[in-house]
Design an enzyme around this catalytic site. Sequence first.
Site, PDB file in Angstrom:
ATOM      1  N   SER A   1       0.827  -1.216   0.000  1.00  0.00           N
ATOM      2  CA  SER A   1       0.000   0.000   0.000  1.00  0.00           C
ATOM      3  C   SER A   1       0.851   1.251   0.000  1.00  0.00           C
ATOM      4  O   SER A   1       0.430   2.293  -0.488  1.00  0.00           O
ATOM      5  CB  SER A   1      -0.887   0.048   1.247  1.00  0.00           C
ATOM      6  OG  SER A   1      -1.701  -1.075   1.318  1.00  0.00           O
TER       7      SER A   1
ATOM      8  N   HIS B   1      -2.012  -3.355  -6.564  1.00  0.00           N
ATOM      9  CA  HIS B   1      -2.611  -3.002  -5.274  1.00  0.00           C
ATOM     10  C   HIS B   1      -4.118  -3.221  -5.300  1.00  0.00           C
ATOM     11  O   HIS B   1      -4.865  -2.452  -5.908  1.00  0.00           O
ATOM     12  CB  HIS B   1      -2.281  -1.548  -4.921  1.00  0.00           C
ATOM     13  CG  HIS B   1      -2.830  -1.116  -3.615  1.00  0.00           C
ATOM     14  ND1 HIS B   1      -3.814  -0.165  -3.497  1.00  0.00           N
ATOM     15  CD2 HIS B   1      -2.548  -1.519  -2.353  1.00  0.00           C
ATOM     16  CE1 HIS B   1      -4.106  -0.006  -2.219  1.00  0.00           C
ATOM     17  NE2 HIS B   1      -3.351  -0.807  -1.515  1.00  0.00           N
TER      18      HIS B   1
ATOM     19  N   GLU C   1      -4.904  -1.019  -8.463  1.00  0.00           N
ATOM     20  CA  GLU C   1      -3.972   0.012  -8.920  1.00  0.00           C
ATOM     21  C   GLU C   1      -2.687  -0.682  -9.345  1.00  0.00           C
ATOM     22  O   GLU C   1      -2.068  -1.389  -8.557  1.00  0.00           O
ATOM     23  CB  GLU C   1      -3.676   0.996  -7.783  1.00  0.00           C
ATOM     24  CG  GLU C   1      -4.865   1.840  -7.399  1.00  0.00           C
ATOM     25  CD  GLU C   1      -4.552   2.714  -6.202  1.00  0.00           C
ATOM     26  OE1 GLU C   1      -4.246   3.895  -6.405  1.00  0.00           O
ATOM     27  OE2 GLU C   1      -4.625   2.221  -5.066  1.00  0.00           O
TER      28      GLU C   1
ATOM     29  N   ASN D   1      -4.572   5.686  -1.519  1.00  0.00           N
ATOM     30  CA  ASN D   1      -4.057   6.041  -0.199  1.00  0.00           C
ATOM     31  C   ASN D   1      -3.408   7.411  -0.198  1.00  0.00           C
ATOM     32  O   ASN D   1      -3.379   8.087   0.819  1.00  0.00           O
ATOM     33  CB  ASN D   1      -3.082   4.971   0.298  1.00  0.00           C
ATOM     34  CG  ASN D   1      -3.835   3.771   0.834  1.00  0.00           C
ATOM     35  OD1 ASN D   1      -4.746   3.914   1.633  1.00  0.00           O
ATOM     36  ND2 ASN D   1      -3.488   2.593   0.353  1.00  0.00           N
TER      37      ASN D   1
HETATM   38  N1  LIG Z   1      -5.503  -4.436   4.872  1.00  0.00           N
HETATM   39  C1  LIG Z   1      -5.706  -3.574   3.883  1.00  0.00           C
HETATM   40  O1  LIG Z   1      -6.653  -2.772   3.895  1.00  0.00           O
HETATM   41  C2  LIG Z   1      -4.787  -3.573   2.697  1.00  0.00           C
HETATM   42  C3  LIG Z   1      -5.265  -3.085   1.475  1.00  0.00           C
HETATM   43  C4  LIG Z   1      -4.431  -3.119   0.360  1.00  0.00           C
HETATM   44  C5  LIG Z   1      -3.144  -3.611   0.501  1.00  0.00           C
HETATM   45  N2  LIG Z   1      -2.686  -4.058   1.704  1.00  0.00           N
HETATM   46  C6  LIG Z   1      -1.313  -4.587   1.773  1.00  0.00           C
HETATM   47  O2  LIG Z   1      -1.372  -6.007   1.720  1.00  0.00           O
HETATM   48  C7  LIG Z   1      -0.315  -6.568   2.478  1.00  0.00           C
HETATM   49  C8  LIG Z   1      -0.870  -7.507   3.520  1.00  0.00           C
HETATM   50  O3  LIG Z   1      -1.768  -6.807   4.353  1.00  0.00           O
HETATM   51  P1  LIG Z   1      -2.854  -7.579   5.235  1.00  0.00           P
HETATM   52  O4  LIG Z   1      -3.752  -6.536   5.784  1.00  0.00           O
HETATM   53  O5  LIG Z   1      -3.421  -8.714   4.484  1.00  0.00           O
HETATM   54  O6  LIG Z   1      -1.907  -8.135   6.414  1.00  0.00           O
HETATM   55  P2  LIG Z   1      -2.192  -9.339   7.429  1.00  0.00           P
HETATM   56  O7  LIG Z   1      -1.380  -9.038   8.630  1.00  0.00           O
HETATM   57  O8  LIG Z   1      -3.654  -9.587   7.569  1.00  0.00           O
HETATM   58  O9  LIG Z   1      -1.570 -10.609   6.701  1.00  0.00           O
HETATM   59  C9  LIG Z   1      -0.204 -10.784   6.449  1.00  0.00           C
HETATM   60  C10 LIG Z   1       0.086 -12.271   6.366  1.00  0.00           C
HETATM   61  O10 LIG Z   1       1.407 -12.452   5.844  1.00  0.00           O
HETATM   62  C11 LIG Z   1       2.029 -13.503   6.542  1.00  0.00           C
HETATM   63  N3  LIG Z   1       3.458 -13.311   6.409  1.00  0.00           N
HETATM   64  C12 LIG Z   1       4.224 -12.349   6.967  1.00  0.00           C
HETATM   65  N4  LIG Z   1       5.507 -12.473   6.548  1.00  0.00           N
HETATM   66  C13 LIG Z   1       5.536 -13.534   5.705  1.00  0.00           C
HETATM   67  C14 LIG Z   1       6.551 -14.150   4.918  1.00  0.00           C
HETATM   68  N5  LIG Z   1       7.801 -13.692   4.932  1.00  0.00           N
HETATM   69  N6  LIG Z   1       6.210 -15.192   4.155  1.00  0.00           N
HETATM   70  C15 LIG Z   1       4.943 -15.650   4.129  1.00  0.00           C
HETATM   71  N7  LIG Z   1       3.949 -15.110   4.834  1.00  0.00           N
HETATM   72  C16 LIG Z   1       4.243 -14.066   5.610  1.00  0.00           C
HETATM   73  C17 LIG Z   1       1.507 -13.399   7.948  1.00  0.00           C
HETATM   74  O11 LIG Z   1       1.602 -14.632   8.629  1.00  0.00           O
HETATM   75  C18 LIG Z   1       0.042 -12.981   7.709  1.00  0.00           C
HETATM   76  O12 LIG Z   1      -0.802 -14.104   7.623  1.00  0.00           O
HETATM   77  C19 LIG Z   1       0.478  -5.389   3.022  1.00  0.00           C
HETATM   78  O13 LIG Z   1       1.523  -5.103   2.142  1.00  0.00           O
HETATM   79  C20 LIG Z   1      -0.544  -4.293   3.039  1.00  0.00           C
HETATM   80  O14 LIG Z   1       0.040  -2.996   2.968  1.00  0.00           O
HETATM   81  C21 LIG Z   1      -3.494  -4.060   2.795  1.00  0.00           C
END
Ligand SMILES: NC(=O)c1ccc[n+]([C@@H]2O[C@H](COP(=O)([O-])OP(=O)(O)OC[C@H]3O[C@@H](n4cnc5c(N)ncnc54)[C@H](O)[C@@H]3O)[C@@H](O)[C@H]2O)c1
Lengths: 217, 291
Positions: free
Chosen positions: B120, B141, B153, B191
């Site tokens: 993000s 994204h 995106e 964002n």
């Molecule tokens: N939550 C949102 O609104 C949103 C929206 C768009 C993008 N994002 C992006 O998506 C990504 C994930 O966000 P999220 O909210 O799903 O996070 P989250 O914490 O819900 O999930 C992350 C997952 O990744 C796993 N993980 C961490 N390191 C790892 C590795 N090295 N190898 C394998 N698995 C690993 C964790 O165990 C966890 O299950 C981030 O980059 C975030 O910025 C989030």
Amino acid sequence: MVRYVIVDTGASRSFPGPHPFLERASADGTVTVLLGAGAVAAYRPDPSKAAILVELGTECLGEATGENAGLEGSNTVGFARFRLGDGDPSDLVELVRQPATDPASVEVARAILEEAGLQVSVCSDFAGRILDRLIRPYYNEALTRLDEGLASAADMDLTVKLGLGYPEGPIELLERTGLHHHHDVTKALFETYGTRHYAPARRAVVAKRRAEREAGE
Amino acid sequence: MSEIRTVGVCGAGTMGSGIAIVAARAGYRVVLYDTHEESLERARRQTEGFFGKSVERGKLTREQADAALAASSSTSFLADLAECDIVIEAVFENLEVKRALFGQLDEICPDRTIFASNTSTLSITEIASGCGREDRVVGMHFCLPAQLMKLVEMSPGLNTSEDTFKAAWAFCEAMGQRPVKTKDTPGFVLNYFLVPFNNDVIRLIEAGVAEPADVDRAIKAGLGYKMGPCELLDLIGLDTQVLLCEAFYGVTHDPRCAAPPLLKRMVAAGHLGRKSGRGFFTYDRDAMYGG
Ligand SMILES: NC(=O)c1ccc[n+]([C@@H]2O[C@H](COP(=O)([O-])OP(=O)(O)OC[C@H]3O[C@@H](n4cnc5c(N)ncnc54)[C@H](O)[C@@H]3O)[C@@H](O)[C@H]2O)c1
């Protein structure tokens, strides 16, 4: 039902055409509504009223009522129906109170506006009230980033519609309602706040200068 | 570029599990990878639940749902991503974590495999840097919740090849999503606008301009937004907003992106939004959003 008198002080941005709020006015009543561009200048205090409503543009209510070291407030409230440039007014009225405004006057004003089918948000007497204060920096950023090629106008608009559920994107909305109006509002906000986010974006300045030139021709 | 058939998704959290659903629903073979077994287990349950509901609501036939489930697998072994034509990472929002992951994947995956990042706030170019295939890395994204939101995106990094970007774009469309192209700059479009806007809302409340309910009403009635910003912040989570602020301010140094003092106080007080039952508004703790 509270009876209110409308005093016409010139063209009203809040009520440019027929509206139940205008139709429900009486010839006499305990509430006075100063409507139109001259409302701030026409204001005279009258403590005998339950409430006095003063239509605001980019002014603060204090310009009409005066201020007193943070203790100001009376039976008078400011109001503006939110409207972007040449677009139609929305159903939202920002109702402005000062620190010591009588809560009963706020409630009377709220009641007569809501009875006419409008929605009311109460706010303090700040430049830009709620909406202009919040959205103008966003519009400025959108215009600036368009210049910088972050994305095309169409993609930027589509992104906020699909991603955030907004009914309209910033660029199409400003084009539709008049970029030069955005210039006027941000200029007034910039005068008060002085931070660069309120400074009119280049595209708004261009639109304003063109509008002025066309008006002069 | 060769055709995409098998999709790897790294990170089975909120976003990764949703992205895996999007790909499986579109007929791709999907391998979902996470280092935590519990995340994978939760994702499996949620995926089954989601497809079950899709059938109930008539959005998918039973056969389509079964096929999507059959095409989905999950693993805690990175080596199981060796057959993927594209890998989309949705692991923690941390540059080092993402870079390390792409570095490891580069050794496992064939040359044709495209790496996509769902970051993000981080730079696609920086995530790609040093991974060994900078030309085949692209930003993708998705929006929350990924399984429902169509928008993606898409951003090329400085070294992303045109072929890679085109192939990833076509894949995105083939999944039924709507890609928009943005530059590789902090926050892309969404964002970039939303984080400082939400901070402005918090500062306005802190300054005593209006109460949260009045702000939300003004935004909804005045602009026709479906959700007010305070409601939205409570949904995003105020702790998440702090993290977004830190990421953005660190890159942009824009004062609008700095976390407002009120936001920090609310987080310190445990007022995190819906997830803690209280943020700008109070909530029944068990109520699920949209449930
Ligand atoms: N939550 C949102 O609104 C949103 C929206 C768009 C993008 N994002 C992006 O998506 C990504 C994930 O966000 P999220 O909210 O799903 O996070 P989250 O914490 O819900 O999930 C992350 C997952 O990744 C796993 N993980 C961490 N390191 C790892 C590795 N090295 N190898 C394998 N698995 C690993 C964790 O165990 C966890 O299950 C981030 O980059 C975030 O910025 C989030």
